[in-house]
Design an enzyme around this catalytic site. Structure first.
Site, mmCIF file in Angstrom:
data_model
loop_
_atom_site.group_PDB
_atom_site.id
_atom_site.type_symbol
_atom_site.label_atom_id
_atom_site.label_comp_id
_atom_site.label_asym_id
_atom_site.label_seq_id
_atom_site.Cartn_x
_atom_site.Cartn_y
_atom_site.Cartn_z
ATOM 1 N N TYR A 135 0.609 -1.172 0.150
ATOM 2 C CA TYR A 135 -0.119 0.025 0.044
ATOM 3 C C TYR A 135 0.806 1.302 -0.055
ATOM 4 C CZ TYR A 135 -3.956 -2.984 0.906
ATOM 5 O OH TYR A 135 -4.874 -4.058 0.964
ATOM 6 N N ASN A 158 -12.518 -0.548 -4.827
ATOM 7 C CA ASN A 158 -12.449 -0.639 -6.264
ATOM 8 C C ASN A 158 -13.597 -1.331 -7.214
ATOM 9 O OD1 ASN A 158 -11.600 -1.515 -8.852
ATOM 10 N ND2 ASN A 158 -10.055 -3.213 -8.229
ATOM 11 N N CYS A 166 -6.564 -4.820 -7.557
ATOM 12 C CA CYS A 166 -6.438 -4.551 -6.144
ATOM 13 C C CYS A 166 -5.714 -5.772 -5.388
ATOM 14 C CB CYS A 166 -7.315 -3.683 -5.796
ATOM 15 S SG CYS A 166 -8.953 -4.941 -5.752
ATOM 16 N N HIS A 167 -5.993 -6.915 -5.838
ATOM 17 C CA HIS A 167 -5.432 -8.071 -4.962
ATOM 18 C C HIS A 167 -4.100 -8.310 -4.872
ATOM 19 C CE1 HIS A 167 -6.134 -9.533 -9.192
ATOM 20 N NE2 HIS A 167 -4.957 -10.353 -9.041
ATOM 21 N N GLU A 193 -1.478 -16.505 -9.464
ATOM 22 C CA GLU A 193 -0.802 -15.667 -10.329
ATOM 23 C C GLU A 193 0.835 -16.137 -10.176
ATOM 24 O OE1 GLU A 193 -1.570 -11.476 -10.269
ATOM 25 O OE2 GLU A 193 -3.651 -11.919 -10.824
#
Lengths: 200, 154
Positions: A135, A158, A166-167, A193
């Site tokens: 962040y 979001n 945003c993850h 991912e």
């Protein structure tokens, strides 16, 4: 006075009539918002779009009726379910959850975000597949580099989770932090991912 | 705050279908149904009041007239009751066929009051008559309908 009893309409007929309405409601007759649901490995997603692109992706836990009512209030009440027009979006999710990085560019409409939150979403779109950013680091890229908490709020609100990643924003101490879909889902998406496979 | 239009389709789609089918043969009724909801979708952000069903029936009534004009034909006693064997649910067809045999005013009054469930003052607004005339037309229509259906069953 006796009512005239007519047979209930065949559900298949009503479905066909709805499809005709969807096919007609384009161009000058297009609704403010069209939407569909997509069954995904992280539950049923609601995908809503304007003529400009996908404007809202909502997780099941947000509640379909509540999400649609918010869209009616903020964009317009002329909202129609049009699964066929959002086939591309459904394919994007299929590709994403199958482990393909950036399946293709999904046109997005970010009108539900304003001001600083919109700015944060713009920077978030630069955070690539499989990357993580804190962040604080994300805040440092904005016009208010110390506004770490406001960046957290921008992520938490979001309107386009998954498509605007945003993850990929996690806490400086290494923990994943909060997520619209719940922290467990955030862990699963980050694993997807990094390994190409979504854990159960 | 106005609700999403999709909820209007979900809640009123069936009654609007019955109105369209009551006024028109099957194929034309399908046209009228889509035209009705397309027009309603376009105007939904400007709709005021709480009589959504009456508003939709008013649109459907006008669209039914448009469809009839466009296809340049009138509902005749033959519509919907060809000599072909009755499809499954043949008794359903009998009611639509019997409705098609009513004079226009009676058919509209029966459809809007007895099938759509509108009160007579709203039926009068839709058909451009008085409340008393709508009541009489519906009453005459139902009497005629009963006779027709009894004759068909015999």
């Amino acid at each position: 006075m006796t009512a005239v009893v007519t047979p209930p309409a065949d559900p298949a007929l009503l479905a066909r009539l709805h499809e005709r309405l969807e096919a007609r409601a384009t161009g000058a007759d297009a609704p403010d918002v069209h939407y569909r649901t997509v069954d995904s490995p992280v539950g049923r997603l609601l995908v809503a779009a304007t003529e400009a692109g996908v404007a809202r992706i909502a997780f099941e836990r947000e509640g379909e009726d509540a999400v649609l009512q918010t869209l009616a209030d903020r964009i317009g009440p002329r909202i129609l379910r049009t699964p066929g027009r959002l086939d591309d979006a459904a394919r994007w999710f299929d590709g994403y959850f199958a482990g393909r990085r950036d399946p293709f560019a999904l046109p997005l409409d970010t009108r539900l975000a304003k001001g600083f939150r919109l700015e944060v979403l713009g920077h978030l779109r630069d955070v690539g597949y499989g990357q993580r950013v804190s962040y604080a680091a994300l805040a440092a890229t904005t016009s208010s580099p110390r506004a770490v908490r406001a960046v957290g709020t921008a992520c938490a609100t979001n309107p386009l989770p998954l498509a605007i990643p945003c993850h990929r924003v996690t806490r400086s101490d290494g923990s994943v932090g909060a997520y619209l879909g719940g922290p467990e889902m955030k862990v699963r998406l980050l694993a997807l991912e990094s390994t190409g496979v979504l854990p159960e | 705050m106005r609700e999403p239009f999709e909820h209007v389709v979900a809640e009123h789609g069936e009654v609007v279908w019955r109105v369209c089918r009551g006024l028109l043969p099957q194929h034309d009724a399908e046209d009228a149904w889509s035209e009705t909801f397309l027009a309603a979708l376009g105007a939904w952000d400007r709709f005021e009041g709480d009589r959504v069903r009456g508003w939709l029936v008013t649109i459907a009534h006008r669209k039914a007239l448009d469809v009839l004009r466009a296809s340049a034909r009138t509902v005749t006693p033959e519509e919907g009751v060809p000599d072909a064997p009755a499809p499954p649910g043949g008794r359903d067809l009998d009611l639509w066929a019997a409705l098609a045999r009513l004079p226009d005013g009676q058919r509209a009054a029966v459809v809007h009051h007895h099938i759509a469930g509108l009160p007579y003052d709203e039926v009068a607004l839709v058909t451009g008559t008085s409340s008393a005339a709508a009541r009489k037309a519906a009453s005459d229509g139902v009497r005629r309908l009963r006779t027709l259906l009894v004759l068909e069953e015999a």
